[in-house]
Design a protein around this motif. Structure first.
Motif, PDB file in Angstrom:
ATOM      1  N   ARG A 654       0.852  -1.182   0.000  1.00  0.00           N
ATOM      2  CA  ARG A 654       0.000   0.000   0.000  1.00  0.00           C
ATOM      3  C   ARG A 654       0.892   1.237   0.000  1.00  0.00           C
ATOM      4  O   ARG A 654       1.750   1.391   0.864  1.00  0.00           O
ATOM      5  CB  ARG A 654      -0.910   0.027   1.223  1.00  0.00           C
ATOM      6  CG  ARG A 654      -1.746   1.309   1.298  1.00  0.00           C
ATOM      7  CD  ARG A 654      -2.492   1.418   2.603  1.00  0.00           C
ATOM      8  NE  ARG A 654      -3.209   2.686   2.708  1.00  0.00           N
ATOM      9  CZ  ARG A 654      -3.835   3.116   3.803  1.00  0.00           C
ATOM     10  NH1 ARG A 654      -3.844   2.348   4.882  1.00  0.00           N
ATOM     11  NH2 ARG A 654      -4.446   4.287   3.820  1.00  0.00           N
ATOM     12  N   TYR A 655       0.701   2.104  -0.980  1.00  0.00           N
ATOM     13  CA  TYR A 655       1.428   3.363  -1.101  1.00  0.00           C
ATOM     14  C   TYR A 655       0.531   4.486  -0.574  1.00  0.00           C
ATOM     15  O   TYR A 655      -0.665   4.541  -0.895  1.00  0.00           O
ATOM     16  CB  TYR A 655       1.765   3.680  -2.556  1.00  0.00           C
ATOM     17  CG  TYR A 655       2.837   2.829  -3.194  1.00  0.00           C
ATOM     18  CD1 TYR A 655       3.936   3.436  -3.780  1.00  0.00           C
ATOM     19  CD2 TYR A 655       2.744   1.442  -3.247  1.00  0.00           C
ATOM     20  CE1 TYR A 655       4.922   2.679  -4.399  1.00  0.00           C
ATOM     21  CE2 TYR A 655       3.716   0.671  -3.863  1.00  0.00           C
ATOM     22  CZ  TYR A 655       4.807   1.293  -4.442  1.00  0.00           C
ATOM     23  OH  TYR A 655       5.782   0.547  -5.060  1.00  0.00           O
ATOM     24  N   ARG A 656       1.134   5.402   0.189  1.00  0.00           N
ATOM     25  CA  ARG A 656       0.398   6.587   0.617  1.00  0.00           C
ATOM     26  C   ARG A 656       1.340   7.776   0.493  1.00  0.00           C
ATOM     27  O   ARG A 656       2.317   7.896   1.229  1.00  0.00           O
ATOM     28  CB  ARG A 656      -0.072   6.432   2.059  1.00  0.00           C
ATOM     29  CG  ARG A 656      -0.840   7.637   2.594  1.00  0.00           C
ATOM     30  CD  ARG A 656      -2.212   7.778   1.956  1.00  0.00           C
ATOM     31  NE  ARG A 656      -2.893   8.995   2.394  1.00  0.00           N
ATOM     32  CZ  ARG A 656      -4.101   9.352   2.007  1.00  0.00           C
ATOM     33  NH1 ARG A 656      -4.779   8.592   1.162  1.00  0.00           N
ATOM     34  NH2 ARG A 656      -4.653  10.471   2.440  1.00  0.00           N
ATOM     35  N   LEU A 657       1.047   8.688  -0.489  1.00  0.00           N
ATOM     36  CA  LEU A 657       1.924   9.823  -0.768  1.00  0.00           C
ATOM     37  C   LEU A 657       1.172  11.124  -0.543  1.00  0.00           C
ATOM     38  O   LEU A 657       0.000  11.253  -0.915  1.00  0.00           O
ATOM     39  CB  LEU A 657       2.425   9.784  -2.215  1.00  0.00           C
ATOM     40  CG  LEU A 657       3.029   8.474  -2.734  1.00  0.00           C
ATOM     41  CD1 LEU A 657       3.516   8.663  -4.166  1.00  0.00           C
ATOM     42  CD2 LEU A 657       4.152   7.989  -1.837  1.00  0.00           C
ATOM     43  N   GLU A 658       1.834  12.076   0.089  1.00  0.00           N
ATOM     44  CA  GLU A 658       1.328  13.437   0.192  1.00  0.00           C
ATOM     45  C   GLU A 658       2.110  14.290  -0.800  1.00  0.00           C
ATOM     46  O   GLU A 658       3.349  14.322  -0.746  1.00  0.00           O
ATOM     47  CB  GLU A 658       1.491  13.970   1.620  1.00  0.00           C
ATOM     48  CG  GLU A 658       0.682  13.188   2.645  1.00  0.00           C
ATOM     49  CD  GLU A 658       0.948  13.654   4.066  1.00  0.00           C
ATOM     50  OE1 GLU A 658       1.661  14.685   4.224  1.00  0.00           O
ATOM     51  OE2 GLU A 658       0.475  12.996   5.013  1.00  0.00           O
ATOM     52  N   LEU A 659       1.414  14.984  -1.720  1.00  0.00           N
ATOM     53  CA  LEU A 659       2.044  15.685  -2.830  1.00  0.00           C
ATOM     54  C   LEU A 659       1.813  17.189  -2.737  1.00  0.00           C
ATOM     55  O   LEU A 659       0.782  17.641  -2.224  1.00  0.00           O
ATOM     56  CB  LEU A 659       1.475  15.172  -4.159  1.00  0.00           C
ATOM     57  CG  LEU A 659       1.458  13.654  -4.352  1.00  0.00           C
ATOM     58  CD1 LEU A 659       0.669  13.282  -5.606  1.00  0.00           C
ATOM     59  CD2 LEU A 659       2.876  13.108  -4.441  1.00  0.00           C
ATOM     60  N   THR A 660       2.766  17.936  -3.244  1.00  0.00           N
ATOM     61  CA  THR A 660       2.617  19.394  -3.338  1.00  0.00           C
ATOM     62  C   THR A 660       2.964  19.821  -4.754  1.00  0.00           C
ATOM     63  O   THR A 660       3.863  19.266  -5.386  1.00  0.00           O
ATOM     64  CB  THR A 660       3.534  20.124  -2.342  1.00  0.00           C
ATOM     65  OG1 THR A 660       4.892  19.764  -2.599  1.00  0.00           O
ATOM     66  CG2 THR A 660       3.176  19.776  -0.908  1.00  0.00           C
ATOM     67  N   ASP A 661       2.235  20.840  -5.266  1.00  0.00           N
ATOM     68  CA  ASP A 661       2.544  21.349  -6.598  1.00  0.00           C
ATOM     69  C   ASP A 661       3.324  22.654  -6.488  1.00  0.00           C
ATOM     70  O   ASP A 661       3.524  23.199  -5.393  1.00  0.00           O
ATOM     71  CB  ASP A 661       1.270  21.512  -7.440  1.00  0.00           C
ATOM     72  CG  ASP A 661       0.283  22.482  -6.807  1.00  0.00           C
ATOM     73  OD1 ASP A 661       0.730  23.490  -6.218  1.00  0.00           O
ATOM     74  OD2 ASP A 661      -0.939  22.237  -6.912  1.00  0.00           O
ATOM     75  N   ALA A 662       3.737  23.180  -7.614  1.00  0.00           N
ATOM     76  CA  ALA A 662       4.572  24.387  -7.627  1.00  0.00           C
ATOM     77  C   ALA A 662       3.819  25.608  -7.124  1.00  0.00           C
ATOM     78  O   ALA A 662       4.438  26.605  -6.715  1.00  0.00           O
ATOM     79  CB  ALA A 662       5.086  24.629  -9.046  1.00  0.00           C
TER      80      ALA A 662
END
Length: 775
Positions: A654-662
């Motif tokens: 199980r992958y859990r990623l928190e992402l941010t954009d520019a």
């Protein structure tokens, strides 16, 4: 026996060991800075410190009384009371190790008295320091009045020591005199062979003693009387409660209901109790448990004997007075701490006393031998010998002033370990549980037990620390000591100042040499008892226990565990490509991930089955520029490997990623790798079903990305990188360990669905109609 009490009173009055007295068991050092002021009974009249304008007499010939008075005046400046009797121990009166260094400098600068620091630790009475100085100058020595009116408890002729003796002749003379005190104990009958119902416990505020108190309450019906050094019952109760809570132990109304706190002191006659209380205990108790001891590797026999030897004999007197009762004495594996000793079995001969170098070892030896003599008077004595007492295997609670904790901290900070043969250590919860079992089982009384657990080899320790993400380099003892001292000098650590002093002490170094070169402790009787009572067997004090202790050390600033922001222990890249689209729609937008998967330690894998993730996600449907992984985790077999029913997907990762954009926007991605029976296993291990959405909102896109077949082995196996600080051999071992562990975990996950499919195929009854089944 009254004569013995009076003599012991005079001896006890000359020494008043403070906080460390109740730190029973373990191997550690006194925290003199935390000592409280006490009034010392039976000492000679103290000498007030000089005023600032007064200077000590200029150096020159003087008799013993004059010089001892001058030394006492200087030493009095460094103790809480501001004064020191001629025959009182400097450390008993509250002097610290730092004060000892200052005292040595002051004596030489003001009196011209050159005293070695080790001599101060060996015997810090002003009269003893003056006598040794005069003896070194060849001056005649007249016995001062204080010594004439307070002779040793038993007169003993000076002993002749062999050439290879490491003990001081005057200490050996005192030891012989102290052993003779056991012959003055009263004779007693055998106790009733029943589990104890009323127990006196000393040392309950110490590390081992506090755990033994809780185990006595948990595993027996006994009411426990706790002897606590304090001015009154209220202060003693407060001190006991604070000690239990500091070790993550409960201090509840049920605990308080089953204990009686007695303010007292093992150094004083009758334990500092009133005659009525002493008489009541003598006739109502049915067990005495001696845990309290002064633990300090720098101090000598003369400085520690009141607590460790005379205190044990006072408890033996209580056990032999009134109602017959057994005495359970916490000794130490240190009774074997002689360089070159061939074995350390429970019934093996103890070390030669003249070859023990540390005062602590000598006092534990003298106490155990004196209590063996007490057995000749009918007293039932059980000797329980812990080795190193490590942190609690579940809570991580540890003794902050324990030498082994200081060494573990140094190992982790400096990533170096001195070469040794065996480490005889066990977690405090196991030591406490076995000790209490022996106390509560009458058939176990009267024997000697080594509570040392399973010995660790050097390879064990190095592997365990690597398992916890702490890769270490092995050095010989001299190299390690020099390196550790240099590091501590360059970057002082207040909590490890005592370790620095130990490493600079010639006496302590000899002690370390004996410990490092000693054999493995053998505990056959202990193991038999554990098996007979159905207790958890002794286990090697391995990585899990060490890491828990290290976490506690790190919390207190003594050490530092690997963090996610540190350079990882092992890492590799993972590139995936695929497509996503609206939820419940057809994927039509390209999506790719360029990730770096890493672990901070193998302990992280075993305890959490989690991998750290960094990298980028490229998905034009979310943002026209790549999104950065602000935080990422992968859980391996998150469902504990339990397959779903009949053909449903079973989760492998199980992958859990928190992402941010520019632009500062925040997004999330959750991915799953599944296994299904009768499907392409190779593709299943590479394919990842993903969902994406804005932070705080449900998924808006879903799809699948796959690790290309031509990059899987290249990146995730051949491309594994390992911490460059490791040796080539360690790098190979780390990589193989990861691959073996990951392969095994994935194999377990794949096994369930395929075993379920096989069962379905073989179970023909599921395909039969009721008519066919009965045909």
């Amino acid at each position: 026996m009254r004569e013995m009490n009076e003599n012991m009173s005079a001896a006890a009055g000359r020494r008043a060991t403070e906080e460390a007295i109740e730190r029973g068991g373990g191997v550690g050092l006194t925290v003199s800075e935390l000592l409280a002021k006490v009034q010392v009974k039976g000492v000679a009249e103290a000498v007030a410190p000089p005023s600032p304008a007064h200077r000590a007499p200029s150096p020159g010939p003087r008799d013993l009384t004059e010089l001892a008075t001058a030394v006492a005046a200087v030493a009095g400046r460094y103790v809480p009371a501001g004064r020191l009797a001629l025959d009182a121990d400097f450390f008993d009166a509250g002097g610290t190790s730092v004060n000892a260094v200052e005292l040595v400098s002051a004596l030489e600068g003001e009196l011209g008295v050159a005293v070695d620091l080790d001599e101060v630790f060996a015997d810090a009475r002003p009269v003893a320091l003056a006598k040794r100085h005069l003896a070194s100058t060849g001056a005649a020595i007249a016995v001062p009045e204080t010594e004439a009116v307070q002779p040793p408890p038993v007169a003993a002729a000076p002993v002749t020591t062999p050439p290879d003796s490491t003990a001081r002749p005057e200490d050996l003379t005192q030891i012989l005199a102290d052993l003779a005190l056991a012959d003055r104990l009263p004779f007693t009958a055998s106790p009733e062979p029943l589990p104890p119902r009323r127990v006196l416990l000393t040392g309950a505020t110490g590390f081992l003693g506090s755990h033994m108190l809780l185990d006595l309450l948990r595993h027996s019906d006994a009411h426990v009387y706790c002897l606590v050094r304090a001015a009154d019952e209220e202060a003693a109760t407060t001190r006991l409660g604070e000690a239990l809570k500091s070790y993550s132990l409960p201090w509840s109304s049920e605990v308080r209901r089953r204990i009686t706190v007695l303010p007292g002191d093992i150094r004083h006659p009758h334990l500092g109790l009133s005659d009525d209380t002493w008489h009541t205990l003598a006739h109502e108790l049915d067990s005495v448990v001696s845990v309290a001891a002064a633990v300090d590797f720098l101090r000598g026999y003369q400085s520690l004997r009141t607590s460790n030897v005379l205190g044990a004999l006072t408890l033996a007197e209580l056990a032999a007075t009134g109602r017959p009762k057994p005495l359970h004495h916490i000794s130490s594996i240190a009774v074997f701490n002689e360089v070159g000793i061939p074995s350390m079995g429970e019934d093996d001969p103890l070390a030669h006393i003249d070859r023990l170098v540390a005062g602590y070892d000598q006092t534990k030896w003298a106490a155990e031998v004196a209590l063996r003599r007490a057995r000749d008077h009918g007293l039932v004595v059980t000797a329980l010998r812990p080795g190193g007492i490590g942190g609690h295997s579940r809570t991580g609670a540890y003794n902050p002033q324990d030498l082994s904790s200081g060494l573990i901290s140094a190992f982790g900070r400096f990533r170096t370990v001195p070469a040794f043969r065996y480490l005889n250590a066990a977690p405090v919860d196991w030591v406490s549980r076995v000790a209490v079992a022996a106390i509560c089982e009458p058939d176990a009384w009267g024997f000697d037990y080594n509570l040392t657990g399973v010995p660790n080899t050097l390879d064990d320790v190095v592997r365990d620390m690597a398992f916890g993400g702490m890769h270490v380099r092995v050095q010989d003892w001299d190299e390690w000591r020099t390196d550790a001292l240099a590091r501590l000098e360059a970057d002082p650590i207040p909590e490890l100042a005592f370790l620095s002093r130990v490493l600079q002490s010639p006496t302590a170094l000899k002690l370390c040499e004996a410990t490092l070169k000693g054999p493995a402790a053998v505990a056959e009787r202990t193991n038999t008892l554990v098996e007979a009572l159905g207790l958890p067997p002794a286990a090697r004090y391995d990585a899990r226990a060490q890491v828990k202790t290290f976490e506690a050390l790190a919390h207190d600033g003594l050490a530092r565990l690997p963090q996610k922001d540190d350079q990882p222990y092992l890492w590799f890249t993972e590139t995936t490509t695929g497509g996503v689209g609206p939820v419940a729609g057809t994927p039509d937008t390209p999506c790719s991930m360029a990730l770096t998967l890493s672990i901070a330690s193998m302990h992280q894998l075993v305890s959490e089955r989690r991998v750290d993730v960094r990298g980028e996600v490229t998905c034009p449907a979310l943002h026209h520029e790549p999104l950065t992984v602000a935080r990422g985790d992968i859980w391996i077999r998150p469902d504990e490997g339990i397959p779903h029913q009949h053909g449903l997907r079973h989760q492998l990762l199980r992958y859990r990623l928190e992402l941010t954009d520019a632009d500062g926007g925040r997004w999330w991605l959750e991915g799953h790798k599944y296994a299904r029976a009768r499907r392409d296993v190779w593709r299943q291990t590479r394919a990842l079903t993903v969902e994406l959405g804005r932070e705080g909102e449900p998924a808006s896109l879903t799809g699948e990305v796959v690790v290309p077949a031509n990059s899987y082995v290249r990146d995730q196996i051949d491309g594994i990188k390992v911490d460059p600080r490791l040796t080539s051999q360690e790098k190979r071992a780390a990589k193989l360990t990861w691959l073996a562990w990951f392969g095994l975990e994935m194999g377990r996950g794949l096994l369930g669905p395929f075993a379920r499919a096989a069962a379905d195929l073989l179970d023909l009854r599921r395909t039969q109609t009721p008519t066919e089944h009965h045909r």
